[in-house]
Design an enzyme around this catalytic site. Sequence first.
Site, PDB file in Angstrom:
ATOM      1  N   GLY A  81       3.274  -5.289   7.373  1.00 59.74           N
ATOM      2  CA  GLY A  81       2.294  -6.115   6.678  1.00 59.74           C
ATOM      3  C   GLY A  81       1.146  -6.467   7.593  1.00 59.74           C
ATOM      4  O   GLY A  81       0.915  -5.809   8.614  1.00 59.74           O
ATOM      5  N   GLY A  82       0.441  -7.533   7.249  1.00 55.36           N
ATOM      6  CA  GLY A  82      -0.727  -7.930   8.031  1.00 55.36           C
ATOM      7  C   GLY A  82      -0.353  -8.840   9.199  1.00 55.36           C
ATOM      8  O   GLY A  82       0.754  -9.392   9.259  1.00 55.36           O
ATOM      9  N   ASN A 128       0.790  -1.243   0.000  1.00 61.07           N
ATOM     10  CA  ASN A 128       0.000   0.000   0.000  1.00 61.07           C
ATOM     11  C   ASN A 128       0.817   1.286   0.000  1.00 61.07           C
ATOM     12  O   ASN A 128       0.305   2.331  -0.389  1.00 61.07           O
ATOM     13  CB  ASN A 128      -1.029  -0.015   1.134  1.00 61.07           C
ATOM     14  CG  ASN A 128      -0.395  -0.098   2.492  1.00 61.07           C
ATOM     15  OD1 ASN A 128       0.569  -0.835   2.685  1.00 61.07           O
ATOM     16  ND2 ASN A 128      -0.892   0.655   3.440  1.00 61.07           N
ATOM     17  N   CYS A 181      -2.889   1.695   6.769  1.00 63.93           N
ATOM     18  CA  CYS A 181      -2.912   1.149   8.130  1.00 63.93           C
ATOM     19  C   CYS A 181      -3.420   2.157   9.161  1.00 63.93           C
ATOM     20  O   CYS A 181      -3.870   1.766  10.228  1.00 63.93           O
ATOM     21  CB  CYS A 181      -1.526   0.639   8.515  1.00 63.93           C
ATOM     22  SG  CYS A 181      -0.280   1.909   8.425  1.00 63.93           S
ATOM     23  N   GLU A 215       5.365  -3.836  12.010  1.00 66.93           N
ATOM     24  CA  GLU A 215       4.355  -2.783  11.847  1.00 66.93           C
ATOM     25  C   GLU A 215       3.180  -3.449  11.170  1.00 66.93           C
ATOM     26  O   GLU A 215       3.238  -3.749   9.968  1.00 66.93           O
ATOM     27  CB  GLU A 215       4.909  -1.658  10.956  1.00 66.93           C
ATOM     28  CG  GLU A 215       6.135  -0.962  11.491  1.00 66.93           C
ATOM     29  CD  GLU A 215       5.826  -0.112  12.704  1.00 66.93           C
ATOM     30  OE1 GLU A 215       4.662   0.294  12.879  1.00 66.93           O
ATOM     31  OE2 GLU A 215       6.751   0.125  13.493  1.00 66.93           O
ATOM     32  N   GLY A 232       2.710 -11.682   9.944  1.00 68.83           N
ATOM     33  CA  GLY A 232       3.521 -11.520  11.159  1.00 68.83           C
ATOM     34  C   GLY A 232       3.573 -12.810  11.961  1.00 68.83           C
ATOM     35  O   GLY A 232       4.643 -13.262  12.388  1.00 68.83           O
TER      36      GLY A 232
END
Length: 470
Positions: free
Chosen positions: A225-226, A149, A279, A245, A230
């Site tokens: 990322g998501g 993104n 985010c 993050e 993670g």
Amino acid sequence: MRMLIGGEWVDRAEKLPVYRPFDGQLIDQVPAGTKEDALKAIESAVEGFQISRRLPVYKRMEILWGVVDYLKKNFNDFAMTIASEGVKTIREARKETARCLNTLSISAEEARRILGETIPFDSFPGGENRVGYYYRFPIGVILAITPFNDPLNLVAHKLGPAIAAGNSVVLKPATDTPLSALKLGEAFVQAGLPPKVLNIITGRGSEIGDTLASHPAVRMITLTGGVEAGLDILKVSGLKKISMELGSNCPVIVCEDADMTKAVDYSVSGAFWAAGQNCIGVQRIFIQEKIFDDYVQRFVEKTKKIKVGNQLDEETDMGAMINEREAKRVEEWVNEAVSQGGKVLTGGQRHGNFYDPTVMVEVPETAKLAVEEIFGPVVLLYKYHHLDEAIKRANSVNYGLHAAIFTQDINKAFKAIHELDFGSVIINDSTDYRLDQMPFGGVKNSGLGREGIKFSLLEQTEPKVVCFTL
Ligand code: NAP
């Protein structure tokens, strides 16, 4: 484009296509990196670290300033690349490019401020004849994994501090948006970064992720990322430094004394920036009941004016979802919320990869749409009675990146600052505000550690103590 391994731009027979999300046009292709490529990239970074750790700070600064110059000269090309491979409009892409320049400039400036301290060894008996200090040394090979993104600036948030600190890097950009990252890699090469210090591997996380993340030579993993990615990485990483993050579900509280124009305009922008694939995008807005009807009416009016379409058109306000799968996911979540009593005030329709800017009310706060991260152009408006209740509801999700409050009352602002469980609390702007030098990160499922150059430098270095006994 090709990937950068061992100081060479290398290609592979198998390719990964890169499409323009807003019209599905194929714009380029990159090699499908394999597990062997992943191992080669790490071996190269291991050698690269023996070079980067010896680079004097002034040299690292020169390289980073060289990258800044390169970006300035190629500003339009970088902005076009972001708006073509990613989800941003050309105007949004220019802002990301300008922020990337800032991120790299701060990295060059902060390189000279990686400091230590003297240690008062004589503060405890037996230390009378000791003197010493600590300094910070680079951590080694860093594996940096980035999302689609913000395909340029979030890569800069990994590479800027890594190079400033003297580390070497294996970068794995998002498969949907590898081009901005590869172009930034070219900028580092042109700026004189020695070969092997930076390696960029293109390839699917599901295929090469485990090989990269589990490798013992990697000393730190920094992921943006998501949550799912993670957790997958944590399962295989072993004992390494980890910085993450991750996602969020950001709330905004609008008090009865708020400046209505700002509270509406900033929150509409915050909800639909990058088509909500952000985010720190605004997801839930809690509005005091006395102003609820007026706020909702103005919010919907403003949302209806958003021009959706071709991301390269100067007039376009909002672009597409990254792919049809993601647009369908948002459609599914909205339909589920509607089946549970949610009402769509505007939007609520998918057109291929596009999802309309959507405003909803009465979505149960247990619906997936309210609890999880939407990551799409959908915003939920709720009525509240008392500020305590709004804060409790804002805190009720398992994320905690940014929260915001609109109020003219300093006491309400401080109550929110102290009681909202988030990494940042923004007063009188939406959650979609970030300065690249501020400590950035969240609590709960929003991640581990902080970025923002000075703070990334702490994560990407370790203190070494030196003690002389006289
Ligand atoms: P994603 O699907 O989690 O992917 C992020 C990166 O991780 C991609 O490069 C992906 O590779 C890689 N990856 C996925 N699974 C992996 C694995 N098992 N091992 C190693 N790498 C793996 O996220 P996204 O869809 O690109 O981005 C959206 C998410 O990023 C949202 O949740 C958003 O909130 C979050 N985000 C957070 C911040 C922040 O600063 N907190 C900023 C921006 C975005 P592939 O592309 O090859 O799958």
